[in-house]
Write a protein that holds these residues in place. Structure first.
Motif, PDB file in Angstrom:
ATOM      1  N   LEU A  41       1.019  -1.306   0.028  1.00 32.56           N
ATOM      2  CA  LEU A  41       0.097   0.069   0.007  1.00 32.56           C
ATOM      3  C   LEU A  41       0.901   1.082   0.009  1.00 32.56           C
ATOM      4  CD1 LEU A  41      -2.956  -0.801   2.415  1.00 32.56           C
ATOM      5  CD2 LEU A  41      -2.635  -1.159  -0.051  1.00 32.56           C
ATOM      6  N   LYS A  42       1.960   1.101   0.524  1.00 30.28           N
ATOM      7  CA  LYS A  42       3.047   2.298   0.594  1.00 30.28           C
ATOM      8  C   LYS A  42       3.498   2.716  -0.754  1.00 30.28           C
ATOM      9  CE  LYS A  42       4.726   2.063   5.269  1.00 30.28           C
ATOM     10  NZ  LYS A  42       4.396   3.426   5.684  1.00 30.28           N
ATOM     11  N   TYR A  43       3.405   1.859  -1.568  1.00 31.01           N
ATOM     12  CA  TYR A  43       3.841   1.870  -3.168  1.00 31.01           C
ATOM     13  C   TYR A  43       2.866   3.048  -3.739  1.00 31.01           C
ATOM     14  CZ  TYR A  43       4.158   1.134  -8.233  1.00 31.01           C
ATOM     15  OH  TYR A  43       4.566   1.097  -9.346  1.00 31.01           O
ATOM     16  N   PHE A  44       1.641   3.320  -3.328  1.00 33.20           N
ATOM     17  CA  PHE A  44       1.015   4.264  -3.840  1.00 33.20           C
ATOM     18  C   PHE A  44       1.024   5.631  -3.631  1.00 33.20           C
ATOM     19  CE2 PHE A  44      -1.310   0.048  -4.189  1.00 33.20           C
ATOM     20  CZ  PHE A  44      -1.425   0.056  -5.676  1.00 33.20           C
ATOM     21  N   PHE A  45       1.876   5.875  -2.505  1.00 32.83           N
ATOM     22  CA  PHE A  45       2.142   7.124  -2.099  1.00 32.83           C
ATOM     23  C   PHE A  45       3.671   7.535  -2.531  1.00 32.83           C
ATOM     24  CE2 PHE A  45      -0.668   5.195   0.844  1.00 32.83           C
ATOM     25  CZ  PHE A  45      -1.577   6.097   1.140  1.00 32.83           C
ATOM     26  N   SER A  46       3.722   8.993  -3.232  1.00 33.68           N
ATOM     27  CA  SER A  46       4.735   9.518  -3.395  1.00 33.68           C
ATOM     28  C   SER A  46       4.937  11.045  -3.540  1.00 33.68           C
ATOM     29  CB  SER A  46       5.219   9.121  -4.988  1.00 33.68           C
ATOM     30  OG  SER A  46       4.230   9.258  -5.928  1.00 33.68           O
ATOM     31  N   ARG A  47       5.709  11.835  -3.223  1.00 32.00           N
ATOM     32  CA  ARG A  47       5.654  13.287  -3.078  1.00 32.00           C
ATOM     33  C   ARG A  47       5.474  13.788  -4.697  1.00 32.00           C
ATOM     34  NH1 ARG A  47      10.622  15.881  -4.292  1.00 32.00           N
ATOM     35  NH2 ARG A  47      12.284  14.683  -4.573  1.00 32.00           N
ATOM     36  N   ALA A  48       5.077  14.919  -4.825  1.00 38.05           N
ATOM     37  CA  ALA A  48       4.838  15.597  -6.224  1.00 38.05           C
ATOM     38  C   ALA A  48       5.969  16.143  -6.617  1.00 38.05           C
ATOM     39  CB  ALA A  48       3.561  16.549  -6.076  1.00 38.05           C
ATOM     40  N   MET A  49       6.374  16.063  -8.026  1.00 40.31           N
ATOM     41  CA  MET A  49       7.449  16.477  -8.475  1.00 40.31           C
ATOM     42  C   MET A  49       6.921  17.385  -9.772  1.00 40.31           C
ATOM     43  SD  MET A  49      10.154  13.321  -8.490  1.00 40.31           S
ATOM     44  CE  MET A  49      11.554  14.347  -9.056  1.00 40.31           C
ATOM     45  N   VAL A  50       7.036  18.661  -9.638  1.00 42.67           N
ATOM     46  CA  VAL A  50       6.536  19.791 -10.534  1.00 42.67           C
ATOM     47  C   VAL A  50       7.357  19.631 -11.760  1.00 42.67           C
ATOM     48  CG1 VAL A  50       6.032  21.959 -11.226  1.00 42.67           C
ATOM     49  CG2 VAL A  50       5.758  21.091  -8.675  1.00 42.67           C
TER      50      VAL A  50
END
Length: 485
Positions: A406-415
């Protein structure tokens, strides 16, 4: 003197809530083991698998909630109130006897067939230690040397290596006269002569050297001994050209010997022990039903536990102020049912929230992954961010394109250059696609991959590309170029 009263409000978790939080963080395997342990020592909990009668309520559904609705005061009451007998309660021996007989007959039905179980027919695994002890017992050795050799065998790890220094083993053995380092070296040599070859080594180089006598060609064996003894790092780096120059041999011969060395076993202990392979069992399953994505719990990970109504009814009829221990066990059983329901209900809620946010991932793959933070899921589900972190730890989701934590679906945004947000997972997918599409004779460096991403509007640092490539377990440009050559 100036006295000031400082009033502060602090939140503290009750022991019961702290226990529930710890249970939420456990993996499904550990949680099931904990529930089985509770079922083994708490008589008010029983296995509810395959049965749906009036003796108890199986999970998962709303068993704990139903129990709470039936007995709301007893759940929160202290032990003294739980065991207080009602004034009009009378002994009902005949009904009790019926309850006991019904429970006993059910047990007989479950285990009175007289057939051997599948566990009885399984072959026992041969461990490395038992394999080596069986060989050492056949050797004619002095008793002192036999004791030292068995001490070495018992000190081997699962890889077959001796990680404990011989000096420490000398101090641990209560022999008279005390064993010397030379005695231990001799015992180690005996162990290293046993099958499998390479066992008892203290490092990889020694493990490979112990297996080199198996090479039949004298020329290849002598060259292999030089490579393993003096140029092990170049062998690991697959630097065939450099090895050929250092050894003064032809590239073809060196490459042939290196290939033969790589076929040796660097972990001889792995041949023994359990052959069972542990697989990831998903907690939730995502399916497409009538053009809509649906999330459901995996029934295989939900413990089939319920309240034993036979024992609960007997305790209710004969409870007294002296039975505080059983009252605590009954309360623990009800809390366990509630924790089981709450755990899987929270996991399902979080998984559904993730599915709604990442629906394009299920449609198009990792390239369509959106940036996602714990806070977004926490606000949607109505729980704290730390709870989301615990829920997604060691929990897995089965999808049509694979099983993911489930942690795989979380990531910070890169503009990106145009101002839109892109997730790190999508960029990793791009890096993988770029490397897979490169020409084998002209592989791309991390700097060249960075420039290609920049041309697509994704400004990423070179070190970030290197990190993503390593996370994907892709070789560096030099090694890819060497493999292609």
């Amino acid at each position: 003197m100036d006295f000031r009263a400082d009033h502060r409000q602090t939140q503290t978790l009750s022991p019961r809530l702290q226990h529930a939080v710890r249970l939420l963080q456990l993996s499904s395997l550990d949680f099931s083991a904990m529930v089985r342990d509770l079922m083994g020592r708490n008589p008010f909990l029983e296995d509810g698998e395959g049965e749906n009668d009036d003796n108890g309520d199986a999970l998962p559904e709303t068993a704990a909630a139903a129990a709470d609705e039936r007995l709301p005061d007893q759940l929160e009451a202290p032990a003294a109130e739980l065991v207080a007998p009602p004034e009009d309660e009378t002994y009902q021996g005949e009904n009790d006897r019926d309850l006991w007989q019904a429970d006993a007959s059910a047990s007989l039905r479950r285990g009175d067939d007289g057939d051997l179980s599948a566990l009885d027919l399984m072959a026992a695994d041969t461990t490395l230690a038992s394999h080596l002890h069986g060989q050492i017992n056949l050797l004619v050795l002095p008793e002192r040397e036999m004791v030292l050799a068995k001490a070495v065998i018992d000190s081997l790890d699962e890889d077959g290596y001796l990680r404990t220094p011989l000096e420490e083993l000398v101090e641990l053995l209560p022999l008279q006269p005390p064993a010397t380092l030379a005695d231990m070296e001799q015992a180690l040599a005996v162990v290293q002569s046993l099958d499998p070859a390479g066992v008892g080594a203290r490092d990889v180089g020694e493990c490979l050297r112990l297996q080199l006598p198996e090479l039949s060609c004298p020329v290849s064996r002598e060259l292999a001994q030089r490579i393993v003894g003096q140029h092990l790092l170049q062998l690991a780096a697959r630097d065939v050209q450099g090895l050929a120059q250092r050894l003064g041999e032809s590239v073809g011969l060196v490459e042939q010997v290196c290939d033969r060395i790589r076929r040796l076993d660097p972990r001889p202990g792995w041949r023994f022990g359990s052959s069972r392979v542990d697989y990831v069992v998903p907690d939730v399953i995502v399916r497409r039903v009538h053009n809509q994505w649906k999330v459901q719990l995996n029934p295989a990970v939900v413990p089939k536990v319920r309240l034993n109504q036979v024992y609960a009814e007997l305790f209710k009829r004969h409870r007294s102020p002296q039975n505080t221990e059983m009252a605590d066990q009954l309360q623990e059983a009800r809390w366990t049912l509630r924790n089981v329901e709450q755990r899987f209900s929270t996991i399902l809620d979080v998984a559904e929230a993730i599915m709604r946010r990442q629906v394009h991932f299920f449609e198009y793959g990792p390239m369509a992954m959106k940036p996602l933070g714990l806070k977004e899921i926490a606000e949607e589900v109505g729980i704290h961010e730390s709870t989301v972190s615990r829920v997604t730890n060691n929990k897995y989701m089965a999808t049509p394109i694979g099983v993911f934590e489930l942690k795989y679906f979380f990531s910070r945004a890169m503009v990106s250059a145009n101002g839109s947000a892109c997730s790190g997972t999508a960029i990793r997918g791009l890096v993988k696609d770029i490397i897979e599409a490169e020409r084998p004779e002209a592989p791309l460096s991390d700097a060249e991959i960075t420039r290609q991403l920049a041309r697509q509007g994704l400004v990423v640092a070179r070190r970030t590309v290197t990190k993503y490539r390593q996370m994907l377990r892709l070789e560096s440009v030099d090694r890819r170029r060497r493999y292609a050559a």
